[in-house]
Design a protein around this motif. Sequence first.
Motif, short mmCIF file in Angstrom:
data_model
loop_
_atom_site.label_atom_id
_atom_site.label_comp_id
_atom_site.label_asym_id
_atom_site.label_seq_id
_atom_site.Cartn_x
_atom_site.Cartn_y
_atom_site.Cartn_z
N HIS A 106 13.21 22.26 -49.65
CA HIS A 106 14.41 21.44 -49.51
C HIS A 106 14.03 19.97 -49.32
O HIS A 106 13.02 19.65 -48.69
CB HIS A 106 15.23 21.94 -48.32
N GLN A 107 14.88 19.09 -49.84
CA GLN A 107 14.67 17.64 -49.73
C GLN A 107 14.47 17.19 -48.28
O GLN A 107 13.72 16.27 -48.01
CB GLN A 107 15.87 16.90 -50.32
N ALA A 108 15.15 17.84 -47.34
CA ALA A 108 15.10 17.41 -45.94
C ALA A 108 13.70 17.56 -45.34
O ALA A 108 13.33 16.79 -44.44
CB ALA A 108 16.10 18.22 -45.11
N GLU A 109 12.91 18.52 -45.80
CA GLU A 109 11.57 18.73 -45.25
C GLU A 109 10.49 17.93 -45.98
O GLU A 109 9.38 17.78 -45.46
CB GLU A 109 11.20 20.22 -45.32
N ARG A 110 10.79 17.42 -47.13
CA ARG A 110 9.76 16.76 -47.94
C ARG A 110 9.12 15.54 -47.28
O ARG A 110 7.89 15.39 -47.33
CB ARG A 110 10.31 16.42 -49.32
N PRO A 111 9.87 14.63 -46.64
CA PRO A 111 9.22 13.48 -46.00
C PRO A 111 8.22 13.89 -44.91
O PRO A 111 7.13 13.30 -44.82
CB PRO A 111 10.39 12.68 -45.41
N ALA A 112 8.55 14.89 -44.11
CA ALA A 112 7.61 15.35 -43.07
C ALA A 112 6.36 15.95 -43.69
O ALA A 112 5.25 15.76 -43.18
CB ALA A 112 8.30 16.36 -42.14
N ILE A 113 6.52 16.68 -44.77
CA ILE A 113 5.37 17.26 -45.46
C ILE A 113 4.49 16.16 -46.04
O ILE A 113 3.27 16.18 -45.88
CB ILE A 113 5.82 18.26 -46.54
N CYS A 114 5.12 15.18 -46.67
CA CYS A 114 4.35 14.05 -47.23
C CYS A 114 3.59 13.32 -46.13
O CYS A 114 2.41 12.97 -46.31
CB CYS A 114 5.28 13.08 -47.96
N ALA A 115 4.22 13.09 -44.98
CA ALA A 115 3.55 12.41 -43.86
C ALA A 115 2.37 13.24 -43.36
O ALA A 115 1.29 12.70 -43.09
CB ALA A 115 4.54 12.15 -42.73
N ALA A 116 2.55 14.55 -43.24
CA ALA A 116 1.46 15.43 -42.79
C ALA A 116 0.31 15.41 -43.79
O ALA A 116 -0.86 15.39 -43.40
CB ALA A 116 1.97 16.85 -42.58
N LEU A 117 0.63 15.40 -45.07
CA LEU A 117 -0.42 15.36 -46.09
C LEU A 117 -1.21 14.05 -46.02
O LEU A 117 -2.43 14.05 -46.12
CB LEU A 117 0.18 15.54 -47.48
N ARG A 118 -0.51 12.94 -45.83
CA ARG A 118 -1.20 11.64 -45.70
C ARG A 118 -2.11 11.63 -44.48
O ARG A 118 -3.18 11.04 -44.50
CB ARG A 118 -0.19 10.51 -45.59
#
Length: 140
Positions: A106-118
């Motif tokens: 879901h779009q709502a979780e994507r920013p947190a995932i991107c931050a964790a990946l960075r």
Amino acid sequence: MCFDPAQTIDALAAWDVIYPYDNLIDPKKHKMWVCMSKENLWFLRINSLRYKKHCVVLPVKRHAFLDRDSFIGCGGDLIQVAEAELHDLLTRQGIEARQGIVGQIHQAERPAICAALRACTAPAISRTMARELGCAPDGA
């Protein structure tokens, strides 16, 4: 109609979730994987328990393919498979509802995932995933 893993692989895109046989864990069993790079066939595993610092929650209320709130592991568990191997792993899924692409993050979780990946991924891998996942650079 017969399930065709080749069609799934052709249709696969970033953020898609598949349910292949996971031969990289012990015990080996079917696990959900999230596509992080179609170009490189990179995936991250979904688990029902938080098992590392860099896990992001995936609430069942926004992910109908889950049985319960789960977690995507973003720290060091990058799965890379060759297309022929992915075809074989997808072929092993005998439950019709779990064949092919079962959902998307879901779009709502994507920013947190991107931050964790960075935060926890090698820079070259992080840049490749950010490009394919549409992550804003540097948390912007």
